[in-house]
Enzyme design. Structure first.
Site, PDB file in Angstrom:
ATOM      1  N   ASN A 122       1.117  -1.436  -0.130  1.00  0.00           N
ATOM      2  CA  ASN A 122       0.022   0.424   0.320  1.00  0.00           C
ATOM      3  C   ASN A 122       0.932   0.867  -0.037  1.00  0.00           C
ATOM      4  O   ASN A 122       0.531   2.237  -0.413  1.00  0.00           O
ATOM      5  CB  ASN A 122      -0.895   0.108   1.494  1.00  0.00           C
ATOM      6  CG  ASN A 122      -0.490  -0.200   2.498  1.00  0.00           C
ATOM      7  OD1 ASN A 122       0.728  -1.141   2.599  1.00  0.00           O
ATOM      8  ND2 ASN A 122      -0.457   1.513   3.627  1.00  0.00           N
ATOM      9  N   SER A 164      18.350  -6.334   2.900  1.00  0.00           N
ATOM     10  CA  SER A 164      19.401  -5.408   3.352  1.00  0.00           C
ATOM     11  C   SER A 164      20.389  -5.931   2.696  1.00  0.00           C
ATOM     12  O   SER A 164      21.301  -6.507   3.829  1.00  0.00           O
ATOM     13  CB  SER A 164      18.569  -4.308   4.692  1.00  0.00           C
ATOM     14  OG  SER A 164      19.852  -3.791   4.474  1.00  0.00           O
ATOM     15  N   TYR A 176      17.437  -5.499  14.077  1.00  0.00           N
ATOM     16  CA  TYR A 176      16.860  -5.533  12.441  1.00  0.00           C
ATOM     17  C   TYR A 176      18.009  -5.796  11.470  1.00  0.00           C
ATOM     18  O   TYR A 176      17.469  -7.050  10.796  1.00  0.00           O
ATOM     19  CB  TYR A 176      17.161  -4.195  12.164  1.00  0.00           C
ATOM     20  CG  TYR A 176      16.831  -3.822  10.219  1.00  0.00           C
ATOM     21  CD1 TYR A 176      15.420  -3.427   9.852  1.00  0.00           C
ATOM     22  CD2 TYR A 176      17.506  -3.239   9.817  1.00  0.00           C
ATOM     23  CE1 TYR A 176      15.632  -3.947   8.380  1.00  0.00           C
ATOM     24  CE2 TYR A 176      17.771  -2.910   8.191  1.00  0.00           C
ATOM     25  CZ  TYR A 176      16.510  -3.985   7.901  1.00  0.00           C
ATOM     26  OH  TYR A 176      16.517  -2.779   6.597  1.00  0.00           O
ATOM     27  N   ILE A 222       8.021   1.036  -1.568  1.00  0.00           N
ATOM     28  CA  ILE A 222       8.826   0.097  -2.931  1.00  0.00           C
ATOM     29  C   ILE A 222       7.458  -1.114  -3.343  1.00  0.00           C
ATOM     30  O   ILE A 222       7.258  -1.230  -4.636  1.00  0.00           O
ATOM     31  CB  ILE A 222       9.355  -0.656  -2.588  1.00  0.00           C
ATOM     32  CG1 ILE A 222      10.798  -0.201  -1.839  1.00  0.00           C
ATOM     33  CG2 ILE A 222      10.481  -1.438  -3.325  1.00  0.00           C
ATOM     34  CD1 ILE A 222      12.394   0.061  -1.461  1.00  0.00           C
ATOM     35  N   GLY A 223       6.220  -2.063  -1.979  1.00  0.00           N
ATOM     36  CA  GLY A 223       5.495  -2.029  -2.646  1.00  0.00           C
ATOM     37  C   GLY A 223       4.467  -2.283  -3.451  1.00  0.00           C
ATOM     38  O   GLY A 223       4.170  -2.529  -4.349  1.00  0.00           O
TER      39      GLY A 223
END
Length: 374
Positions: free
Chosen positions: A58, A185, A211, A61-62
């Site tokens: 939404n 990443s 992360y 990038i997506g």
């Protein structure tokens, strides 16, 4: 008249050097940005009739990935947590691409129940799934747990997509040749998988390390899944999209100080790409005809590179798979997808770490009312 010309020349010469320096710096920055971003996807392949499932579609990038693949004729299933934003994004994409086959579906990757409901709906409603793009993620957020008690970053970035992918595997295999694309990443380079405390239950929480652990898990998962799917026609690859300005970095604290917002911000504007360019690597791995049959690889933007040495450790990837399967109540997945040639080489894990994890798994599943044997 001569006096005026001389003064004009002096005035002009005073500004020529600064302007030249500025022009050189700006031009170099633009060239550097083009190099860093990787530019648009080089493949012009269309995907009419193909179904693409994208998580976190939404925004950022997506959303741009969904839009580009809709332009190419795909049937797009947008999996999002915020349905209001997802419906709005799907409507926008339908309007901009004139592709009516863009659908909003609810999934919360921090909830085992929600993931299972989403996967069940996809398996029931879709005739095939040609591409699964595990795009959603959280980054360096405050300490927190998922609905089932897992560290939020490890839970959403790795475990949620691990479960979703396994639940859609039969559909992907039936749709072969098909593809799984995992977003990771460059931060995986400094990641460490702590099998004694994957969910930060017993040590001081460090959001950066949490992360990085989740991003290393993405690469390890990619390589392990690719091995287990050998010969099925399903390929699995992962990518680092580059440095992209999206909502993902809202917890990093960047630009919160006056210095960074006023002095550093212009440089970031030149060097950091927007979501549209950030989506190009995902599009490339999803559609490029030259990547058919390519599997188990890591891409830095759109260039295949070798990941960090820790991401190449097959023993670590196997242990992570087994631990993840137990945490997600998919203990059969620990061996179900392994090719016969590889299965004979595997031995049941006797690691005390995974026994502890299995206990955590059963406890978490009992809290959700789910059958741990499923």
């Amino acid at each position: 008249m001569l006096f005026v010309c001389v003064n004009l020349r002096k005035t002009m010469s005073k500004y020529i050097l600064p302007v030249s320096v500025f022009g050189t710096v700006f031009g170099s920055a633009v060239l550097l940005k083009n190099h860093v971003t990787g530019g648009p996807c080089p493949s012009k392949a269309k995907i009419p009739g193909k179904t693409v499932v994208i998580t976190g579609a939404n925004t950022g990038i997506g959303k741009e990935t969904a839009k580009e693949l809709a332009k190419r004729g795909g049937r797009i299933i947008m999996g999002c947590r915020d349905m209001e934003k997802c419906e709005a994004a799907a409507k926008e994409i339908r309007g901009q691409t004139l592709n009516p086959h863009v659908y909003a579906r609810h999934i919360d990757l921090a909830s085992i129940k929600s993931i299972r409901q989403f996967a069940e709906r996809v398996n029931q409603e879709e005739k095939h799934v040609d591409v699964l793009i595990n795009n959603a993620g959280v980054m360096r957020c405050p300490a927190g747990k998922t609905e089932d008690g897992f560290d939020i970053q490890f839970g959403v970035n790795h475990l949620g997509h691990f479960l979703l992918t396994n639940l859609l595997l039969e559909k992907l295999k039936d749709s072969a040749p098909s593809r799984v694309v995992n977003l990771t990443s460059l931060a995986h380079i400094v990641g460490e998988i702590d099998f004694n405390d994957l969910n930060w239950d017993n040590k001081k929480f460090d959001t950066k390390r949490a992360y990085c652990q989740s991003k290393l898990a993405n690469v390890l998962f990619t390589r392990e899944l690719a091995q287990r799917l050998e010969g099925t026609g399903v390929t699995v690859n992962c990518l680092h999209p580059g440095v992209v300005a999206t909502e993902l970095g809202r917890h990093t604290g960047l630009h919160q100080s006056q210095f960074s917002s006023s002095v550093l911000s212009p440089f970031f504007t030149l060097l950091v790409k927007g979501p549209e360019l950030g989506a190009q690597p995902s599009v490339y791995l999803a559609v490029a005809e030259e990547l058919e049959g390519v599997t188990g690889c890591y891409y830095d933007v759109m260039i295949e590179k070798e990941p960090a040495p820790k991401a190449l450790d097959q023993e670590v990837s196997r242990r992570l798979w087994e631990a993840s399967a137990r945490l997600m109540g998919l203990e059969q997945a620990a061996s179900a997808a392994v090719p016969a040639s590889n299965r004979a080489q595997e031995k049941p894990s006797t690691d005390p770490d995974t026994k502890i994890i299995a206990k955590h798994s059963l406890s978490a599943l009992e809290q959700t009312g789910m059958n741990p044997g499923v």
